[in-house]
Design an enzyme around this catalytic site. Sequence first.
Site, PDB file in Angstrom:
ATOM      1  N   GLU A  10       1.126   7.913   4.389  1.00 39.68           N
ATOM      2  CA  GLU A  10       0.060   7.060   4.925  1.00 39.68           C
ATOM      3  C   GLU A  10      -1.216   7.851   5.235  1.00 39.68           C
ATOM      4  O   GLU A  10      -1.661   7.924   6.383  1.00 39.68           O
ATOM      5  CB  GLU A  10       0.549   6.311   6.164  1.00 39.68           C
ATOM      6  CG  GLU A  10       1.666   5.334   5.866  1.00 39.68           C
ATOM      7  CD  GLU A  10       2.218   4.632   7.099  1.00 39.68           C
ATOM      8  OE1 GLU A  10       2.933   3.640   6.941  1.00 39.68           O
ATOM      9  OE2 GLU A  10       1.945   5.108   8.233  1.00 39.68           O
ATOM     10  N   GLU A  44       7.464   0.383   2.312  1.00 42.17           N
ATOM     11  CA  GLU A  44       7.861   0.187   3.714  1.00 42.17           C
ATOM     12  C   GLU A  44       7.485  -1.221   4.157  1.00 42.17           C
ATOM     13  O   GLU A  44       6.392  -1.701   3.875  1.00 42.17           O
ATOM     14  CB  GLU A  44       7.134   1.159   4.652  1.00 42.17           C
ATOM     15  CG  GLU A  44       7.603   2.582   4.659  1.00 42.17           C
ATOM     16  CD  GLU A  44       6.869   3.401   5.733  1.00 42.17           C
ATOM     17  OE1 GLU A  44       6.479   2.815   6.767  1.00 42.17           O
ATOM     18  OE2 GLU A  44       6.676   4.600   5.523  1.00 42.17           O
TER      19      GLU A  44
END
Length: 673
Positions: free
Chosen positions: A153, A312
């Site tokens: 991320e 995710e």
Amino acid sequence: MPETAPRGLTRLAFGGDYNPEQWPESVWQDDVRLMREAGVTMVSVGIFSWALLEPSPGTYDFGWLDRLLDLLHDNGIRVDLGTPTVVPPAWFYRAHPDALPVTADGVRYEFGSRGAICHSNADYRAAAANITTRLAERYADHPALALWHVHNEYGVPVSACYCDSCAAHFRRWLETTYGSVDAVNEAWGTAFWGQRYAGLDQINPPRTAPTVGNPGQALDYKRFADATMRENFRTERDILHRLAPGIPVTTNFMTALSQCDSVDYWAWGREVDLVTNDHYLITDGRRTHVNLAMAADLTRSVAGGAPWLLLEHSTSGVNWQPRNPAKAPGQMARNSLAHVARGSEGAMFFQWRQSRRGAEKFHSAMVPHGGTGSRVWREVAELGASLDSLSTIRGTRTAADVAVLWDWHSWWAQNLQWRPSEDHDPRERADTFYEALYDRHFTVDFAHPEADLSAYPLVVVPALYLMTEAAGNNVRRYVENGGTLVVSYFSGIVDEHDAVHEGGYPGALRDVLGLTVEEFSPLLEGQAVRITGPDGSELNGDVWTEFVVPQGAETVWTYADGPAAGHPAVTRHRLGEGSAWYVSTRLDAQGLDAILGWAVEDAGVATRADLPRDVEVVRRTGESGTYVFAINHTASDVKVPLEADGTELLTGERAAGRLALPAGAVRVVRLDG
């Protein structure tokens, strides 16, 4: 050319982040048994494990990871192997405290969270390249390895650092980008407020100043921070490509407009072998499934329409919002399969087993604290079986109806200080326009403003403050060649340097819209206006009005009151073979739907009036056939018309003409032929 699909994965990806280092090794066998029971096909490993892999400088411990990967391979589970460069160890920061990022206020962050990285720091770059090299050398040929997962991320929680190393790096970036200090002065308009620089060595990052700083400098620093993270990703990616050829490399994006605003995903999408995304519901009272659809459509668009992967999401509640409700029964499957409908090649979660310690111990997981007797576990196993039955959709593509223009650079520029109204939120406009299209049952592609738009009968521009001249010419050609364009207020105003286009508002869109805006007139808090249509009907606007002067455009709706009373509020400009609509106030969902109804008529787009609100119907097509995903977000059973007969893959039943879709359910029909 690098591979794009995870190596050796013959079914849809199903699994999650697996962090076995949080548990005694005696638990691993039980984990793998449960993975097989649930139908897990791939897990992500090692993303936060640098401190375990290199417990002290130059000392490595790969034994535990060797045993883990062997165990997963022996049980038929593929591995998405992370480079753990998002969390350097404590010993690294003790040796290199200047690798911790510095805020614009001059405060240096401390170790103890995650993502605390100065991406310009040479010591961090060297250490990250080293651990990546060690992993690639050891595991390139491991039979479990399916995918490389670089970092985690990017941009969350820190994208920009303002330290002296970043200042020096920023100056080098400016020299490469502009070539000279004179070009920088011109781009930033430093003649204003006496900000002119005599040399690049005088330029610092946009640190905290007594009042608002130079917006051109602030915008370029966002570009620099994004480019610096991307440099580091490319370094790791290139190591992995060289040492482990044939294994695709990715990093997990966060494209949802509400979750990450520091990364230009159009640029990043060109760098990864496979686009992957993390998505978490924002439970703020809105219809969460609409934001989910938007994020999935945007991710697919970043992938150029190719299949992508949801790397995710959550089985139930998260732990980082002010209030974190659990997902309702059946919602996890709807969420997961909605991503698949819109192009994902599976559904992965954070994480496999719910943590007992640490900051995310109340974040839901595939194996929750309540264990295998829980509803969450039962739904996880049911989802695994559902995804297994959908394996034939791999490689198919989602079909879109219309396009929305979006650009992260414009978002960055719009959100800088001192704009006409702080109540205007470009993300809110993007959300609202998307929701209006969703409610008309359109599947949406997002497009860069300079991309080819010829495939779309309708293109919507909800909030594009920054537009290059090339983008303006692009949308003009689109309309002249028969396209229908809908533009919202405060779009096309500035160029790539945040300089107002010459010739008046709306700048790059002035000619295609056939009008000028003499002046913005934002409304005060709580103030609203009425606009009237050709049939006398009324719509309501707030936040923003403008003094619009048609120059070829026809007035369709007029301000009935407010500061711009009597002036055009909504216009249509017929140009070449197409038409361009302009909406100069903030309309609510009902008002936008009314305007879009007219534009849809212009565009000749087929509507789905036969579908109830909150029932999605999305198509994926490819060599293996055409698949219709029907997703019911309502509490009522419905019937969905089908264009042809087919077989419903989740139940095995035949579907002839109309598909029975129970409340809260998902059905996937493979059409005959």
